[in-house]
Every structure is written in C-alpha cells, then in structure tokens.
Design a protein around this motif. Structure first.
Motif, short mmCIF file in Angstrom:
data_model
loop_
_atom_site.label_atom_id
_atom_site.label_comp_id
_atom_site.label_asym_id
_atom_site.label_seq_id
_atom_site.Cartn_x
_atom_site.Cartn_y
_atom_site.Cartn_z
N PRO A 68 29.36 36.01 49.51
CA PRO A 68 29.76 36.32 47.56
C PRO A 68 31.25 36.17 47.64
O PRO A 68 31.34 35.15 47.31
N LYS A 69 31.96 36.43 49.39
CA LYS A 69 33.27 35.74 49.29
C LYS A 69 33.53 34.63 49.54
O LYS A 69 34.53 34.27 48.40
N ARG A 70 32.22 33.55 50.15
CA ARG A 70 32.90 32.41 49.73
C ARG A 70 32.21 32.42 48.10
O ARG A 70 33.25 31.04 47.83
N VAL A 71 31.44 31.95 47.89
CA VAL A 71 31.11 32.06 45.98
C VAL A 71 32.68 32.14 45.61
O VAL A 71 32.96 31.01 44.55
N ALA A 72 33.04 33.13 46.06
CA ALA A 72 34.27 33.17 45.29
C ALA A 72 35.44 32.16 45.08
O ALA A 72 36.14 32.23 44.64
N ARG A 73 35.50 32.43 46.97
CA ARG A 73 36.78 31.22 47.17
C ARG A 73 36.66 29.81 46.62
O ARG A 73 38.15 29.15 46.98
N ASN A 74 35.89 29.65 47.15
CA ASN A 74 35.13 28.20 46.32
C ASN A 74 35.36 27.79 44.53
O ASN A 74 36.42 27.39 44.45
N GLY A 75 34.42 28.73 43.79
CA GLY A 75 35.10 28.62 42.57
C GLY A 75 33.96 27.82 41.88
O GLY A 75 34.46 27.35 40.40
N PHE A 76 33.18 27.27 42.87
CA PHE A 76 32.29 26.05 42.04
C PHE A 76 31.04 27.01 40.82
O PHE A 76 31.31 28.07 40.65
N ARG A 259 32.56 33.73 31.85
CA ARG A 259 33.69 33.69 30.52
C ARG A 259 35.24 34.57 32.25
O ARG A 259 35.90 34.60 32.21
N LEU A 260 34.70 35.86 32.17
CA LEU A 260 35.67 36.85 33.66
C LEU A 260 35.64 34.96 34.79
O LEU A 260 37.16 35.89 35.25
N ARG A 261 34.41 35.26 35.06
CA ARG A 261 35.36 34.55 36.34
C ARG A 261 35.67 33.21 35.65
O ARG A 261 36.55 33.30 37.30
N ARG A 262 35.71 32.68 34.77
CA ARG A 262 36.59 31.52 34.99
C ARG A 262 38.09 31.56 34.52
O ARG A 262 38.88 31.67 35.22
N VAL A 263 38.22 33.31 34.05
CA VAL A 263 39.90 33.31 33.98
C VAL A 263 40.15 34.48 35.30
O VAL A 263 41.50 33.93 35.83
N LEU A 264 39.68 34.34 35.46
CA LEU A 264 39.74 35.20 36.95
C LEU A 264 40.44 34.05 38.15
O LEU A 264 41.11 34.54 38.70
N GLY A 265 39.57 32.71 37.77
CA GLY A 265 40.19 32.04 38.81
C GLY A 265 41.76 30.72 38.57
O GLY A 265 41.81 30.67 39.30
N ARG A 266 42.54 31.83 37.70
CA ARG A 266 43.18 30.27 37.07
C ARG A 266 44.87 31.45 37.46
O ARG A 266 44.87 32.53 37.30
N VAL A 267 45.71 30.54 38.27
CA VAL A 267 45.77 30.57 39.11
C VAL A 267 46.99 31.00 37.56
O VAL A 267 48.33 31.97 38.07
N ASP A 268 47.36 30.41 36.91
CA ASP A 268 48.44 31.07 35.76
C ASP A 268 48.22 32.05 34.80
O ASP A 268 48.87 32.23 34.04
N SER A 286 35.63 49.83 33.94
CA SER A 286 34.28 50.17 34.64
C SER A 286 32.88 49.59 34.75
O SER A 286 32.13 48.68 35.68
N HIS A 287 32.53 49.29 33.30
CA HIS A 287 31.62 48.51 32.98
C HIS A 287 31.80 46.67 33.11
O HIS A 287 30.76 46.80 33.65
N GLY A 288 32.96 46.54 33.35
CA GLY A 288 32.80 44.78 33.54
C GLY A 288 33.06 44.76 34.63
O GLY A 288 32.82 43.92 35.31
N THR A 289 33.36 45.95 35.87
CA THR A 289 33.32 45.25 37.11
C THR A 289 31.74 45.98 37.68
O THR A 289 31.79 44.80 38.31
N ARG A 290 31.54 47.16 37.38
CA ARG A 290 30.07 47.17 37.69
C ARG A 290 29.12 45.90 37.64
O ARG A 290 28.41 45.45 38.61
N LEU A 291 29.72 45.44 36.89
CA LEU A 291 28.36 44.34 35.89
C LEU A 291 28.80 43.00 36.87
O LEU A 291 27.56 42.05 37.15
N PHE A 292 30.33 42.96 36.77
CA PHE A 292 30.79 41.21 37.77
C PHE A 292 29.75 41.31 39.53
O PHE A 292 29.60 40.27 39.63
N LYS A 293 30.15 42.81 39.91
CA LYS A 293 29.92 43.05 41.12
C LYS A 293 29.16 42.79 41.34
O LYS A 293 27.79 42.31 42.43
#
Length: 332
Positions: A68-76, A259-268, A286-293
C-alpha cells in the motif's frame, strides 16, 4: 518502431549481488524486488508503443511486490496485462493467490497492492492507461483476474510479431500499433464468463451508463436519484444499467476515491485533506478517510506524505533506469 531499451543481469562481470542491486534499482519506480533463490537472473526488453509500454521479461527466482505504501508513493494509475509465454508465475492480491499458466493472462490494477512470484518464466507485460479499462466500467473488479490460456492468443501473437519485426516499423507506426493492441485486448476481455457472470446489456443501458458517468464525474457529491433525474431515466432503469459494473452506488464511490487519490498527489494543492475529501463528494472527513483506507490500504494523510516523498527521489541511476522511469511516469 518505438524506443527500445534492454537490461540483462547476464551482461558484464558483476558479482551476483551487484546484478541484483542493478535490477532492484531499475524497478525501484514501480515495485519492490526480492530474490526467490540463488539462481536469480533477469533479461528485459522494453518498447514504447504510443501510450502502451511493452516488456518481454525473462525472469528466474524473482518476486515483484507493491505494498500500500509503495502504491501511494508511486502514484501510478494504470493497468498491467501480464501474459505467460513460458513457465508459470503466481499473482497474489486481496482475492488470493492464482497461478498464471503458459498462455494465460493476468490483470493487475496498479492502484492496488499485489505480488508476483516467478520461479522461471518468460512474461509479456503491457502497461496500459486506465481509460482503456474504465471504458468497461469494471476496472477495479479486474484486479488479480486471470484469463485462461487461449483467450489472448491474438494479442500475444500481435505483440510478439511487433517486437520481432521492429526493424520494419517506424515511429509513425506506434499509434497504429497501440490501437490494434487495445482492440485485441478488448477482444480478449469480451468474454468474461471465467471472471464473472454478466447479464446481456442493451444499447440503451450502455448509453445511459455513459451519460451517467459523465454527470457523476462533474458532480461527485450526487446521489443515485439525482443521477437518474439528470439522465432522464427511472431509478430502476439506472440501477439495471449499472448492474454489470457493480451498481450505481459502488461506481459513484469508486469515482470519488479516484478523484481524491489524484488530488492528494498534486504537489501544488496545499488544501487541508478534510477539504479535499469534502470536495471529492464525501459527506464528511471520517467517512472519506475510512473508504480510502479500505480501497488503498493507507490513509489519505499517509498517502499524501508518501506520494510527496516519492516525488523527491532521484531516479537518475543510469540510461536504462532513467528511460524506464520517464516511461512509467507518463502513465501516472
């Protein structure tokens, strides 16, 4: 044809450990590599066919994993199609472990964790932009699916022919090759009885789903009833149109998470995470956080940190690594 890059642990006189380190570093932008035995060896031939990356990999005693951390770090945000030419390999996902026999094809969603183990196999791997899978509406459900031998024989023969006859092809041919490869992939996926049972669809359902998807993407906070009114369909007909892709509620949730995954990866984008979650259509933090995890195995906060840390990594480890890194980055 397209640009071609090769890598092999058989070249040079490096010690075994040095050869493994070189391959580990080559794949660092994509996966964590580990050896399964002392007889480790790899040979990779890579080609770029328009937006598709094609790899002919001969692998021995090697494992590739995406935590999961690798998935997050890559952003593919793409899929890989892995076709076994010789030998078998194993794919492990949240759905369990499956063997991929010669001629069989495995599908990997790069936004989800996975592991592949190859004791001794030759594998054709295609890295394909997500939109070619999202067009079916079933992208996330295909993760870890294995199509039996024979279903992708035309795709296999076509890709192998392109790789073996690259000298006859020029850069202008790549877009055409890409289109044919996508069509043949669609043909391989057209009969999914071995993956899931699907009900016959009407053209009206397909049109309804297409219009609804566009509306949902533009209004992520909508409810199914609001979608039905927007596309001029009854609630029951809307639900029927989305049954083949897991249901309208599941689809809305998947689009919000994407969409949330994309915006979280934007450095700007320096907004608070809670604001991002709300803007992506979730009713509360809390709902969004739970579903994302639940979807990605990591919290939005940890994902953002890992993604930003990954952007700061210097991937310039030599010509092949630099080219591979650039190619993979284009698929994010």
């Amino acid at each position: 044809m397209a640009q071609r890059v090769t890598f092999s642990t058989a070249t040079g006189r490096e010690l075994s450990e040095a050869r493994f380190t070189a391959y580990h570093d080559l794949y660092a932008p994509v996966a964590d590599v580990s050896r399964l035995g002392d007889d480790f060896s790899v040979a990779v031939e890579a080609h770029r066919l328009g937006e598709i990356l094609a790899f002919d990999r001969k692998l021995k005693s090697v494992s590739h994993a995406r935590s999961p951390k690798r998935v997050a770090r890559n952003g593919f945000d793409h899929f890989t199609v892995q076709l076994a030419l010789r030998g078998s390999f194993w794919v492990t996902t949240v759905h369990g472990e499956r063997e991929v026999e010669p001629g069989a094809l495995a599908l990997i969603d790069m936004t989800q964790w996975m592991r592949t183990d190859a004791p001794d196999a030759e594998i054709i791997t295609l890295s394909v932009p997500r939109e070619h899978f999202d067009a079916t509406g079933e992208a996330r459900r295909l993760h870890g699916a294995v199509l039996p031998p024979g279903r992708a024989v035309l795709l296999k023969d076509f890709i192998l022919s392109c790789l073996r006859n690259e000298a006859l092809l020029g850069p202008a041919d790549s877009p055409r090759i890409e289109r044919v490869a996508i069509d043949l992939l669609g043909l391989a996926l057209s009969d999914r009885s071995s993956i899931e049972q699907a009900q016959p669809e009407t053209s009206a359902d397909i049109v309804c789903r297409s219009r609804a998807k566009a509306f949902i993407d533009a209004h992520l906070g909508v409810t199914p009833d609001e979608v039905a009114r927007a596309v001029g369909r009854s609630r029951s007909s809307l639900y029927r149109a989305f049954e083949p892709v897991g249901g309208i509620a599941e689809f809305i949730q998947t689009r919000r998470l994407a969409r949330l995954r994309r915006v979280l990866g934007r450095v700007d984008d320096t907004r608070k995470i809670s604001e991002m979650i709300y803007d992506c259509g979730f009713s509360n933090n809390s709902h969004g956080t739970r579903l994302f995890k639940a979807a990605f195995g990591i919290t939005p906060g940890d994902y953002r940190s890992a993604r930003l840390d990954g952007l700061a990594v210097n991937l310039d480890r030599g010509d092949a690594s630099t080219i591979f890194a650039d190619w993979w980055a284009s698929l994010r």
